[in-house]
Design an enzyme around this catalytic site. Structure first.
Site, PDB file in Angstrom:
ATOM      1  N   CYS A 121      -2.289   8.953   2.697  1.00 18.06           N
ATOM      2  CA  CYS A 121      -1.844   8.453   1.117  1.00 18.06           C
ATOM      3  C   CYS A 121      -3.162   8.717   0.395  1.00 18.06           C
ATOM      4  O   CYS A 121      -2.975   8.915  -0.728  1.00 18.06           O
ATOM      5  CB  CYS A 121      -1.680   6.818   1.238  1.00 18.06           C
ATOM      6  SG  CYS A 121      -2.554   6.060   2.232  1.00 18.06           S
TER       7      CYS A 121
ATOM      8  N   GLU B 197       0.971  -1.292  -0.099  1.00 21.03           N
ATOM      9  CA  GLU B 197      -0.041   0.042   0.004  1.00 21.03           C
ATOM     10  C   GLU B 197       0.877   1.129   0.026  1.00 21.03           C
ATOM     11  O   GLU B 197       1.261   1.627   0.952  1.00 21.03           O
ATOM     12  CB  GLU B 197      -1.027  -0.032   1.240  1.00 21.03           C
ATOM     13  CG  GLU B 197      -1.701  -1.189   1.443  1.00 21.03           C
ATOM     14  CD  GLU B 197      -2.859  -1.148   0.498  1.00 21.03           C
ATOM     15  OE1 GLU B 197      -2.971  -0.296  -0.201  1.00 21.03           O
ATOM     16  OE2 GLU B 197      -3.750  -1.945   0.526  1.00 21.03           O
TER      17      GLU B 197
HETATM   18  P1  NDP Z   1       8.709   5.121   4.540  1.00 23.40           P
HETATM   19  O1  NDP Z   1       8.044   4.402   3.154  1.00 23.40           O
HETATM   20  O2  NDP Z   1      10.146   5.333   4.310  1.00 23.40           O
HETATM   21  O3  NDP Z   1       8.407   4.352   5.900  1.00 23.40           O
HETATM   22  C1  NDP Z   1       7.154   3.724   5.810  1.00 23.40           C
HETATM   23  C2  NDP Z   1       7.731   2.157   6.662  1.00 23.40           C
HETATM   24  O4  NDP Z   1       8.890   1.513   5.734  1.00 23.40           O
HETATM   25  C3  NDP Z   1       8.788   2.443   7.953  1.00 23.40           C
HETATM   26  O5  NDP Z   1       8.304   1.549   8.891  1.00 23.40           O
HETATM   27  C4  NDP Z   1       9.991   2.476   7.631  1.00 23.40           C
HETATM   28  O6  NDP Z   1      10.844   2.204   8.382  1.00 23.40           O
HETATM   29  C5  NDP Z   1       9.863   1.541   6.631  1.00 23.40           C
HETATM   30  N1  NDP Z   1      11.000   1.343   5.490  1.00 23.40           N
HETATM   31  C6  NDP Z   1      11.503   2.414   4.756  1.00 23.40           C
HETATM   32  N2  NDP Z   1      12.314   2.170   3.702  1.00 23.40           N
HETATM   33  C7  NDP Z   1      12.430   0.741   3.814  1.00 23.40           C
HETATM   34  C8  NDP Z   1      13.233  -0.145   3.253  1.00 23.40           C
HETATM   35  N3  NDP Z   1      13.906   0.025   2.389  1.00 23.40           N
HETATM   36  N4  NDP Z   1      13.101  -1.595   3.712  1.00 23.40           N
HETATM   37  C9  NDP Z   1      12.067  -1.763   4.399  1.00 23.40           C
HETATM   38  N5  NDP Z   1      11.268  -1.081   5.114  1.00 23.40           N
HETATM   39  C10 NDP Z   1      11.503   0.351   4.790  1.00 23.40           C
HETATM   40  O7  NDP Z   1       8.039   6.625   4.631  1.00 23.40           O
HETATM   41  P2  NDP Z   1       8.603   8.093   5.017  1.00 23.40           P
HETATM   42  O8  NDP Z   1       8.288   8.095   6.475  1.00 23.40           O
HETATM   43  O9  NDP Z   1       9.907   8.324   4.752  1.00 23.40           O
HETATM   44  O10 NDP Z   1       7.735   8.953   4.350  1.00 23.40           O
HETATM   45  C11 NDP Z   1       8.305   9.302   3.043  1.00 23.40           C
HETATM   46  C12 NDP Z   1       7.073   9.277   1.929  1.00 23.40           C
HETATM   47  O11 NDP Z   1       6.324   8.000   2.055  1.00 23.40           O
HETATM   48  C13 NDP Z   1       5.811  10.277   2.348  1.00 23.40           C
HETATM   49  O12 NDP Z   1       6.487  11.460   1.916  1.00 23.40           O
HETATM   50  C14 NDP Z   1       4.783   9.567   1.482  1.00 23.40           C
HETATM   51  O13 NDP Z   1       5.061  10.002   0.081  1.00 23.40           O
HETATM   52  C15 NDP Z   1       4.929   8.387   1.529  1.00 23.40           C
HETATM   53  N6  NDP Z   1       4.075   7.613   2.589  1.00 23.40           N
HETATM   54  C16 NDP Z   1       2.983   7.191   2.474  1.00 23.40           C
HETATM   55  C17 NDP Z   1       2.284   6.293   3.340  1.00 23.40           C
HETATM   56  C18 NDP Z   1       1.063   5.874   2.910  1.00 23.40           C
HETATM   57  O14 NDP Z   1       0.039   5.961   3.730  1.00 23.40           O
HETATM   58  N7  NDP Z   1       0.728   5.078   1.861  1.00 23.40           N
HETATM   59  C19 NDP Z   1       2.728   6.625   4.597  1.00 23.40           C
HETATM   60  C20 NDP Z   1       3.857   7.321   4.769  1.00 23.40           C
HETATM   61  C21 NDP Z   1       4.658   7.436   3.868  1.00 23.40           C
HETATM   62  P3  NDP Z   1      11.764   3.359   9.122  1.00 23.40           P
HETATM   63  O15 NDP Z   1      10.911   4.489   9.751  1.00 23.40           O
HETATM   64  O16 NDP Z   1      12.633   2.785  10.155  1.00 23.40           O
HETATM   65  O17 NDP Z   1      12.711   3.975   7.899  1.00 23.40           O
END
Ligand code: NDP
Length: 454
Positions: free
Chosen positions: A262, A228
């Site tokens: 999102c 998602e």
């Molecule tokens: P991320 O995608 O980085 O974080 C979401 C989750 O994924 C966190 O638990 C994070 O862990 C984990 N994660 C990040 N990178 C990896 C990886 N390479 N491998 C495994 N797990 C990973 O979101 P951000 O907080 O950086 O937000 C950045 C952008 O993401 C926002 O600007 C938005 O565009 C989008 N976003 C979309 C969401 C949605 O509801 N669809 C929710 C949040 C963000 P950790 O925090 O430890 O890095």
């Protein structure tokens, strides 16, 4: 990135947490696998009793859980409490529905008996974001646990207290130890967990970049994955729409969760005959929004969750203006401590501007003008994403055109897109694949076993 609570209202670090050592992680993975062997044998009635209790705890402690969410990621407190209560509704939905949704599905084959039996897969790793730190987790956990799977939560690094509180909810509700565990681990250690043979499937809610990485890792391990990811949802307004209602809803749909959802409406595509009037009213209404301390009941928009999000959003706004977008409101961070960005409106960005095609995760709206339905659909689809879409028209023929033509996992007509336990949730294109919630959601992490008996 450090696992820590950093108050987005002040920028102060309130608590830090140690990541699990390799030995601690190993114990948790083994407990998960061991628990699954017994847990899958529990009856629907037992799981329902625990899940009902989890719902009661979420309701009863909505105030405490709400305060943790607000402290860690800055959403207005009333919305945070409502989020805890919404989680309770998802738990109750699956208490009521899981057994019926998972009963054997008979198939007519003439003579022999044939059916599909749904069986749990095992430990499922859930990688979750900070934006709805309770809801995103519960909408995975409620169906997974009711189906007989066990959960492992790797939450975002900035919401560790939410992650631990959720583990506590399921334990206190009576679920066996090991059926839902929080893993405080660094992002760099996630691949190791995905690759672990005891983990059977993965679900991620987060950014496109995280989706590519997690999807690739799950693919290498041949594991089922649900993604998602982000969205740049269109909100289309045609001349027959109720303009008062459309403007009011447009503002709520853009600013929900301080603009960090999102499925927030991000690009407002308005038919030319009403575009100037919509723009005037929308900017006027956005101006009246109160930005401030998220614990103050008068606040509509609190701080962004992290300094990184604030900087990234501002860079997207600056690039869009440089590319030619008209800046109608806001446009730079507020001069005060914390991650505050004001409601901002950009109009008519060219296709190369981030505001035209990217996801803007904050209170920034983009206005675009459409010549007719066909052009509105073209603009709606002119993004790599395809999560939700909200279309406003009273014309039944136009409604049909939008429902068929918009490339999105969800289309809502004359209302904003919402996440509701009764409705499947998910996207297409770069918004990911798979569905959460409702009947489709509970079926994602199951072995649909075909049985034929002669
Ligand atoms: P991320 O995608 O980085 O974080 C979401 C989750 O994924 C966190 O638990 C994070 O862990 C984990 N994660 C990040 N990178 C990896 C990886 N390479 N491998 C495994 N797990 C990973 O979101 P951000 O907080 O950086 O937000 C950045 C952008 O993401 C926002 O600007 C938005 O565009 C989008 N976003 C979309 C969401 C949605 O509801 N669809 C929710 C949040 C963000 P950790 O925090 O430890 O890095």
């Amino acid at each position: 990135m450090a696992i820590a609570t950093i108050d987005p209202t002040t920028g102060k670090t309130l608590r830090t947490f140690n990541a699990l050592t390799p030995a601690e992680l190993e114990l948790k993975l083994q407990l998960s696998a061991d628990t699954f062997r017994d847990y899958r044998q529990t009856s629907f009635a037992e799981r329902a009793r625990w899940m009902r209790r989890a719902a009661e705890l979420l309701d009863a402690e909505a105030e405490r859980f709400g305060r943790i969410m607000t402290e860690e990621m800055g959403k207005p407190l009333e919305a945070a409490k409502a989020e805890a209560r919404k989680c309770a509704t998802a738990c109750r939905y699956y208490v009521a529905k899981a057994e019926g949704l998972l009963k054997d599905r008979p198939i007519e084959v003439g003579g022999d008996t044939a059916f599909v039996r749904y069986q749990p897969l095992g430990p499922v790793l859930a990688i979750m974001p900070w934006n709805f730190p309770f809801w995103q987790v519960v909408r995975f956990a409620a169906p997974a646990l009711m189906a007989g799977n066990v959960g492992l939560l790797k939450h975002a690094h900035n919401v560790p207290q939410c992650a631990l509180a959720l583990e506590e909810v399921f334990l206190q509700a009576g679920f066996p130890a090991g059926s839902f565990q929080t893993l405080l681990i660094e992002t760099a250690d996630v691949n190791r967990v995905i690759e672990d043979p005891r983990v059977r499937a993965v679900t991620l809610t987060g950014s496109e970049a995280a989706g590519r990485s997690v999807g690739a890792s799950a693919g290498r391990s041949l594991k089922k994955v649900v993604l998602e990811l982000g969205g740049s949802d269109p909100f289309v307004v045609m001349p027959s729409a109720d303009l008062d209602k459309a403007v009011e809803t447009a503002v709520s749909a853009r600013l929900i969760n301080n603009g960090q959802s999102c499925i927030a409406a991000k690009r407002f595509i308005v038919a030319e005959p009403i575009a100037a009037e919509f723009e005037r009213r929308f900017v006027e209404r956005m101006k009246r929004v109160t930005v401030g301390d998220p614990t103050d009941p008068k606040t509509d928009v609190g701080p962004l969750a992290t300094e990184g999000i604030l900087k990234g959003l501002h860079a997207q706004v600056e690039q869009s203006v440089k590319a030619g977008a008209r800046l109608l409101l806001g446009g730079k961070p507020l001069e005060r401590p914390g991650n505050f960005y004001p409601p901002t409106v950009l109009a008519d960005p060219p296709p190369n501007a981030p505001a035209f095609h990217d996801e803007l995760f904050g209170p920034v709206a983009t206005l675009l003008r459409a010549r007719d339905v066909k052009h509105a659909i073209e603009l709606a689809n002119a993004t790599p994403f395809g999560l939700g879409a909200s279309v406003w028209t009273k014309d039944a023929a136009e409604q049909r055109q939008f429902i068929d033509g918009v490339e999105a996992g969800m289309v809502f007509v004359n209302e904003m897109v919402v996440s509701d336990a009764r409705l499947p949730f998910g996207g297409v294109k770069n918004s990911g694949h798979g569905r959460e919630l409702a009947d489709l959601g509970i079926h994602e992490f199951l072995n649909a076993k075909t049985v034929r008996v002669a």
